[in-house]
Write an enzyme that holds these catalytic residues in place. Structure first.
Site, PDB file in Angstrom:
ATOM      1  N   GLY A  46       0.836  -1.193   0.000  1.00  0.00           N
ATOM      2  CA  GLY A  46       0.000   0.000   0.000  1.00  0.00           C
ATOM      3  C   GLY A  46       0.867   1.237   0.000  1.00  0.00           C
ATOM      4  O   GLY A  46       2.007   1.210   0.477  1.00  0.00           O
ATOM      5  N   GLN A  51       3.103   9.912   0.863  1.00  0.00           N
ATOM      6  CA  GLN A  51       4.371   9.213   1.067  1.00  0.00           C
ATOM      7  C   GLN A  51       5.377   9.463  -0.059  1.00  0.00           C
ATOM      8  O   GLN A  51       6.544   9.131   0.068  1.00  0.00           O
ATOM      9  CB  GLN A  51       4.150   7.711   1.238  1.00  0.00           C
ATOM     10  CG  GLN A  51       3.448   7.356   2.536  1.00  0.00           C
ATOM     11  CD  GLN A  51       3.219   5.876   2.628  1.00  0.00           C
ATOM     12  OE1 GLN A  51       2.216   5.357   2.150  1.00  0.00           O
ATOM     13  NE2 GLN A  51       4.168   5.175   3.230  1.00  0.00           N
ATOM     14  N   CYS A  94       5.723  -0.006   7.369  1.00  0.00           N
ATOM     15  CA  CYS A  94       5.401   1.170   6.559  1.00  0.00           C
ATOM     16  C   CYS A  94       6.610   1.535   5.712  1.00  0.00           C
ATOM     17  O   CYS A  94       7.735   1.559   6.214  1.00  0.00           O
ATOM     18  CB  CYS A  94       5.020   2.328   7.474  1.00  0.00           C
ATOM     19  SG  CYS A  94       4.560   3.834   6.589  1.00  0.00           S
ATOM     20  N   LEU A  95       6.359   1.836   4.446  1.00  0.00           N
ATOM     21  CA  LEU A  95       7.460   2.209   3.559  1.00  0.00           C
ATOM     22  C   LEU A  95       8.125   3.505   4.006  1.00  0.00           C
ATOM     23  O   LEU A  95       9.284   3.745   3.682  1.00  0.00           O
ATOM     24  CB  LEU A  95       6.946   2.347   2.118  1.00  0.00           C
ATOM     25  CG  LEU A  95       6.413   1.051   1.498  1.00  0.00           C
ATOM     26  CD1 LEU A  95       5.870   1.316   0.099  1.00  0.00           C
ATOM     27  CD2 LEU A  95       7.476  -0.027   1.472  1.00  0.00           C
ATOM     28  N   HIS A 136      -4.646   1.642   7.345  1.00  0.00           N
ATOM     29  CA  HIS A 136      -3.276   2.141   7.479  1.00  0.00           C
ATOM     30  C   HIS A 136      -3.039   3.278   6.472  1.00  0.00           C
ATOM     31  O   HIS A 136      -2.552   4.348   6.843  1.00  0.00           O
ATOM     32  CB  HIS A 136      -2.302   0.983   7.235  1.00  0.00           C
ATOM     33  CG  HIS A 136      -0.862   1.373   7.219  1.00  0.00           C
ATOM     34  ND1 HIS A 136       0.016   0.973   8.198  1.00  0.00           N
ATOM     35  CD2 HIS A 136      -0.126   2.111   6.342  1.00  0.00           C
ATOM     36  CE1 HIS A 136       1.224   1.459   7.922  1.00  0.00           C
ATOM     37  NE2 HIS A 136       1.162   2.153   6.790  1.00  0.00           N
ATOM     38  N   GLU A 137      -3.386   3.045   5.211  1.00  0.00           N
ATOM     39  CA  GLU A 137      -3.146   4.057   4.174  1.00  0.00           C
ATOM     40  C   GLU A 137      -4.059   5.274   4.353  1.00  0.00           C
ATOM     41  O   GLU A 137      -3.638   6.412   4.125  1.00  0.00           O
ATOM     42  CB  GLU A 137      -3.309   3.463   2.776  1.00  0.00           C
ATOM     43  CG  GLU A 137      -2.345   2.338   2.448  1.00  0.00           C
ATOM     44  CD  GLU A 137      -0.877   2.664   2.684  1.00  0.00           C
ATOM     45  OE1 GLU A 137      -0.483   3.846   2.597  1.00  0.00           O
ATOM     46  OE2 GLU A 137      -0.111   1.725   2.965  1.00  0.00           O
ATOM     47  N   HIS A 140      -2.664   7.692   6.745  1.00  0.00           N
ATOM     48  CA  HIS A 140      -1.670   8.585   6.129  1.00  0.00           C
ATOM     49  C   HIS A 140      -2.331   9.850   5.578  1.00  0.00           C
ATOM     50  O   HIS A 140      -1.760  10.943   5.662  1.00  0.00           O
ATOM     51  CB  HIS A 140      -0.932   7.888   4.977  1.00  0.00           C
ATOM     52  CG  HIS A 140       0.225   7.056   5.395  1.00  0.00           C
ATOM     53  ND1 HIS A 140       1.338   7.576   6.023  1.00  0.00           N
ATOM     54  CD2 HIS A 140       0.469   5.729   5.260  1.00  0.00           C
ATOM     55  CE1 HIS A 140       2.208   6.606   6.251  1.00  0.00           C
ATOM     56  NE2 HIS A 140       1.694   5.476   5.807  1.00  0.00           N
TER      57      HIS A 140
END
Length: 171
Positions: A46, A51, A94-95, A136-137, A140
């Site tokens: 994701g 991000q 997380c990226l 989660h996304e 963000h």
């Protein structure tokens, strides 16, 4: 399609609330394609636009398992309509917080309404990994990170570690 550089903690941009996408034009579709390319390259399941430094309410997800055919999904201006009382715990990463993982408890099921890549209103009933990934996304998009769902002590340690790494890199 272009692989974009990821924004990494402690960059304050990660705490910014993203603005709605007003028009789904070629630029938005190109952004979604670039995000998918960036997510697959990372690799991740994701990615929210913020991000890669774009504060727009757009995210991409692909929860296909390794060896399965890719199932890219684009969510524009997503909103949670309902969430279950039942909870589930997943180990999240997380990226934007590379190589850090923690167990996070979230609603087990969510119903999300969103616009697809073509601007059509859609709704999805998600559970399991998709429900976790969507939440989660979507966090963000509101300037919330998964580490905000863990203990303050653990969160402070992670932030300190990434702040120190960023300072070392800047030298």
């Amino acid at each position: 399609m272009t692989i974009k550089p990821l924004i990494i903690l402690p960059d304050p941009l990660l705490r910014q609330v993203s603005k709605p996408v007003e028009t789904i034009d070629e630029d938005v579709k190109r952004l979604a394609d670039d995000m998918l390319e960036t997510m697959y390259d990372a690799p991740g399941i994701g990615l929210a636009a913020i991000q890669i430094g774009v504060p727009r309410r757009l995210l991409v997800i692909d929860v296909a398992r390794e060896g399965e055919e890719k199932q890219p999904q684009v969510f524009i201006n997503p909103e949670i309509v309902t969430s279950s009382d039942e909870r589930s715990v997943y180990e999240e990463g997380c990226l934007s917080i590379p190589d850090y993982y923690a167990e996070v408890e979230r609603p087990a099921k969510v119903k999300v309404k969103f616009l697809d890549r073509d601007g059509k209103q859609q709704e999805v009933d998600a559970d399991g990994l998709l429900a976790t990934c969507l939440q989660h996304e979507m966090d963000h998009l509101n300037g919330v990170l998964f580490i905000d769902h863990i203990s303050r002590l653990k969160r402070d340690m992670v932030v300190k570690k990434f702040t120190k790494a960023a300072k070392t890199k800047a030298i």
